[in-house]
Scaffold this motif. Sequence first.
Motif, PDB file in Angstrom:
ATOM      1  N   GLN A  22      33.022 -31.246   0.141  1.00  0.00           N
ATOM      2  CA  GLN A  22      32.007 -29.973   0.396  1.00  0.00           C
ATOM      3  C   GLN A  22      32.080 -29.969   1.995  1.00  0.00           C
ATOM      4  OE1 GLN A  22      28.833 -32.404  -1.952  1.00  0.00           O
ATOM      5  NE2 GLN A  22      27.850 -30.128  -1.278  1.00  0.00           N
ATOM      6  N   HIS A 147      32.819 -38.881  -5.475  1.00  0.00           N
ATOM      7  CA  HIS A 147      31.629 -37.775  -5.200  1.00  0.00           C
ATOM      8  C   HIS A 147      32.068 -36.573  -5.706  1.00  0.00           C
ATOM      9  CE1 HIS A 147      28.070 -36.670  -2.544  1.00  0.00           C
ATOM     10  NE2 HIS A 147      28.343 -35.709  -3.311  1.00  0.00           N
ATOM     11  N   ASN A 192      28.710 -41.510  -7.016  1.00  0.00           N
ATOM     12  CA  ASN A 192      27.697 -40.588  -6.530  1.00  0.00           C
ATOM     13  C   ASN A 192      26.832 -40.168  -7.823  1.00  0.00           C
ATOM     14  OD1 ASN A 192      26.131 -38.928  -4.778  1.00  0.00           O
ATOM     15  ND2 ASN A 192      26.953 -37.235  -5.903  1.00  0.00           N
ATOM     16  N   GLU A 193      25.286 -40.133  -7.787  1.00  0.00           N
ATOM     17  CA  GLU A 193      24.671 -39.624  -9.008  1.00  0.00           C
ATOM     18  C   GLU A 193      25.229 -39.977 -10.190  1.00  0.00           C
ATOM     19  OE1 GLU A 193      23.557 -35.838  -7.598  1.00  0.00           O
ATOM     20  OE2 GLU A 193      22.220 -36.361  -6.360  1.00  0.00           O
ATOM     21  N   TYR A 327      15.218 -35.012  -3.476  1.00  0.00           N
ATOM     22  CA  TYR A 327      14.934 -33.626  -3.087  1.00  0.00           C
ATOM     23  C   TYR A 327      13.397 -32.886  -3.422  1.00  0.00           C
ATOM     24  CZ  TYR A 327      19.832 -33.595  -1.657  1.00  0.00           C
ATOM     25  OH  TYR A 327      21.080 -34.061  -1.281  1.00  0.00           O
ATOM     26  N   ASN A 344      17.430 -29.620  -9.085  1.00  0.00           N
ATOM     27  CA  ASN A 344      18.864 -30.086  -8.661  1.00  0.00           C
ATOM     28  C   ASN A 344      19.456 -30.359  -9.789  1.00  0.00           C
ATOM     29  OD1 ASN A 344      21.153 -31.393  -7.524  1.00  0.00           O
ATOM     30  ND2 ASN A 344      20.093 -32.976  -6.691  1.00  0.00           N
ATOM     31  N   GLU A 387      20.620 -39.218   0.169  1.00  0.00           N
ATOM     32  CA  GLU A 387      20.378 -37.914   0.410  1.00  0.00           C
ATOM     33  C   GLU A 387      18.850 -37.407   0.358  1.00  0.00           C
ATOM     34  OE1 GLU A 387      22.628 -35.442  -2.235  1.00  0.00           O
ATOM     35  OE2 GLU A 387      24.493 -36.858  -2.346  1.00  0.00           O
ATOM     36  N   TRP A 433      20.704 -35.645   3.772  1.00  0.00           N
ATOM     37  CA  TRP A 433      22.026 -34.910   3.207  1.00  0.00           C
ATOM     38  C   TRP A 433      22.462 -33.722   4.281  1.00  0.00           C
ATOM     39  CZ3 TRP A 433      25.812 -35.699   0.912  1.00  0.00           C
ATOM     40  CH2 TRP A 433      26.621 -34.445   0.417  1.00  0.00           C
ATOM     41  N   SER A 440      27.546 -25.894  -0.562  1.00  0.00           N
ATOM     42  CA  SER A 440      26.725 -26.410  -1.688  1.00  0.00           C
ATOM     43  C   SER A 440      27.380 -26.928  -3.124  1.00  0.00           C
ATOM     44  CB  SER A 440      25.842 -25.385  -2.145  1.00  0.00           C
ATOM     45  OG  SER A 440      25.107 -25.442  -3.585  1.00  0.00           O
ATOM     46  N   ALA A 441      27.020 -28.051  -3.464  1.00  0.00           N
ATOM     47  CA  ALA A 441      27.573 -28.573  -4.592  1.00  0.00           C
ATOM     48  C   ALA A 441      27.473 -27.914  -5.733  1.00  0.00           C
ATOM     49  CB  ALA A 441      27.098 -30.263  -4.957  1.00  0.00           C
ATOM     50  N   GLY A 442      25.943 -27.609  -6.032  1.00  0.00           N
ATOM     51  CA  GLY A 442      25.597 -26.780  -7.004  1.00  0.00           C
ATOM     52  C   GLY A 442      25.966 -25.275  -7.331  1.00  0.00           C
ATOM     53  N   LYS A 448      23.081 -21.798   1.762  1.00  0.00           N
ATOM     54  CA  LYS A 448      22.034 -22.925   1.578  1.00  0.00           C
ATOM     55  C   LYS A 448      22.470 -23.887   2.187  1.00  0.00           C
ATOM     56  CE  LYS A 448      20.125 -25.434  -2.613  1.00  0.00           C
ATOM     57  NZ  LYS A 448      20.536 -25.999  -3.673  1.00  0.00           N
ATOM     58  N   TYR A 450      21.579 -27.315   4.934  1.00  0.00           N
ATOM     59  CA  TYR A 450      20.793 -28.246   4.996  1.00  0.00           C
ATOM     60  C   TYR A 450      20.707 -29.123   6.313  1.00  0.00           C
ATOM     61  CZ  TYR A 450      20.256 -28.943  -0.148  1.00  0.00           C
ATOM     62  OH  TYR A 450      20.118 -28.706  -1.430  1.00  0.00           O
TER      63      TYR A 450
HETATM   64  C1  BG6 Z   1      23.337 -34.046  -4.702  1.00  0.00           C
HETATM   65  C2  BG6 Z   1      24.730 -33.908  -4.459  1.00  0.00           C
HETATM   66  O1  BG6 Z   1      22.821 -33.787  -6.119  1.00  0.00           O
HETATM   67  O2  BG6 Z   1      22.443 -32.721  -4.079  1.00  0.00           O
HETATM   68  C3  BG6 Z   1      25.423 -33.451  -3.254  1.00  0.00           C
HETATM   69  O3  BG6 Z   1      24.997 -35.355  -4.451  1.00  0.00           O
HETATM   70  C4  BG6 Z   1      24.614 -31.840  -3.298  1.00  0.00           C
HETATM   71  O4  BG6 Z   1      26.665 -33.224  -3.268  1.00  0.00           O
HETATM   72  C5  BG6 Z   1      23.380 -32.115  -3.036  1.00  0.00           C
HETATM   73  O5  BG6 Z   1      25.226 -31.133  -2.255  1.00  0.00           O
HETATM   74  C6  BG6 Z   1      22.388 -30.714  -2.824  1.00  0.00           C
HETATM   75  O6  BG6 Z   1      22.797 -29.962  -3.887  1.00  0.00           O
HETATM   76  P1  BG6 Z   1      23.156 -28.531  -3.674  1.00  0.00           P
HETATM   77  O7  BG6 Z   1      23.609 -28.046  -4.894  1.00  0.00           O
HETATM   78  O8  BG6 Z   1      22.091 -27.824  -2.820  1.00  0.00           O
HETATM   79  O9  BG6 Z   1      24.496 -28.693  -2.676  1.00  0.00           O
END
Ligand code: BG6
Length: 488
Positions: A22, A147, A192-193, A327, A344, A387, A433, A440-442, A448, A450
Amino acid sequence: MTKMNPVFPDNFLWGAAIAANQAEGAWNVAGKGPSVADAIEYKSHLDLKDYESHMAVSDQNISDAFLSLNNERYPKRRGIDFYHRYKEDLALLAEMGIKIMRVSIAWTRIFPTGEEAEPNSAGLQFYEDLFNEMRKHRIEPLVTLSHYEMPLKLSEKYNGWVDRKVIDAFVRFCNSCFDRYGKLVRYWLTFNEIDSIHRHPFTTAGIRKEKSAPGQAEQDVYQGLHHQFVASAIVTRDCHTKVPDSQVGCMLTKLTTYPRTCHPDDVQAALKKNLENYFYTDVQVLGSYPPLILRELELRGISIEMQPGDREILQQHTVDFLSFSYYMSLTESTQPDAERIPGNTVLGVKNPYLPASEWGWQIDPVGLKISLLELYDRYRKPLFIVENGFGAKDTVVDGKICDSYRIDYFRAHFAQMRAAMHEGVELLGYTSWGTIDLISAGTSQMSKRYGFIYVDQDDEGNGTLSRLRKDSFHWYQKVIATQGGDLG
Ligand code: BG6
């Protein structure tokens, strides 16, 4: 009234967190191979409830993706160019007072397809330089070994972690890391997760459900998960052997779930969700599969193939600490018409008592304290929040970003951490995080955000990539300087 300790302990590890896919960019530089993340396309029209489709790919998507080397449609290929700018970024983090920084090692920089005979020396060198630079700033590295960035080749050849051969490939990669970075890195996380394999199996484990035999998709995901559990235990053992004083942690998406009402059916539905969430840490911290989960799998016709010795490996090589992301909280109900909103990579019933972010994630600082108390009570192992943060759109006005909404989020969460520690929870540290804005991962969005540090880039990749301190930068700096004493 009990007296509250005003500050966090002196050795509390205040930190920052990012992931290679990311942030780094430079996706095809210095011998790096394509990872699953490099095949994920940005979709401008997002249905936030359809999170699975944001992170899924088809054969067609993959061949389209590699017809051109263009990175415009694939934001994780460009990240925020941390690969070339890490010195500037680490200097900013050091200025904030960061004591520990969570990064991941991109497997494909070290083994581009996952199966080379020798590691890629340019990739090894990059992380050695990165960790040395961290040490120069007295920033302790906290390294995630997986990750969401496994070699795409392993996904294509084996359907990812479904095949047991991937365990060997991962163990070899991790051992190359322990051999090379053992003197520089003490804190390690395996996956990770790990629980996210069920929510987005392609990015977590290279698994494409459509490649499974008819009716076998769920079975394959559980088999892939078992292989990750075994791999995690093996590399925990290897790290303990090779890296003196190392601390190895597991990593869970903490999805604390409340019943929507006190009707016993709702309470039972929430309990089920929470037991599902504990499944992963039960295996990695306690060393065996929980009997209720095994029975549930049996009732669903899922049988996990275990080889001789697997149970012993899981039992013998449990983790030293438990890390997690937090989160938001979730709510569950058996009412079919209960409104569901996105979180999430998960949907939950709307909680009428909680506000939500623009992406629908329900903001719940007390839920963090509840999570800390429950995890510590269940496992009696040190905890680490690796995170936490608030994804929001930021606006630059006259070169400034006044992100009081983000400060409010952190302030409320830090107060709950402090309260949980006051009540006896052993919390080693906290890494916010996306401390520097990243992809963004999602949703693969840049908008978006942080970070405490702003990055000038939009969703389409336009921008100078220059870094800017947000108001929250100065606030976090003060929090760290006062050991959490001043959250004002
Ligand atoms: C976590 C992941 O679930 O959430 C991160 O480990 C991710 O990689 C973070 O970035 C926040 O999610 P998003 O979708 O808002 O990037």
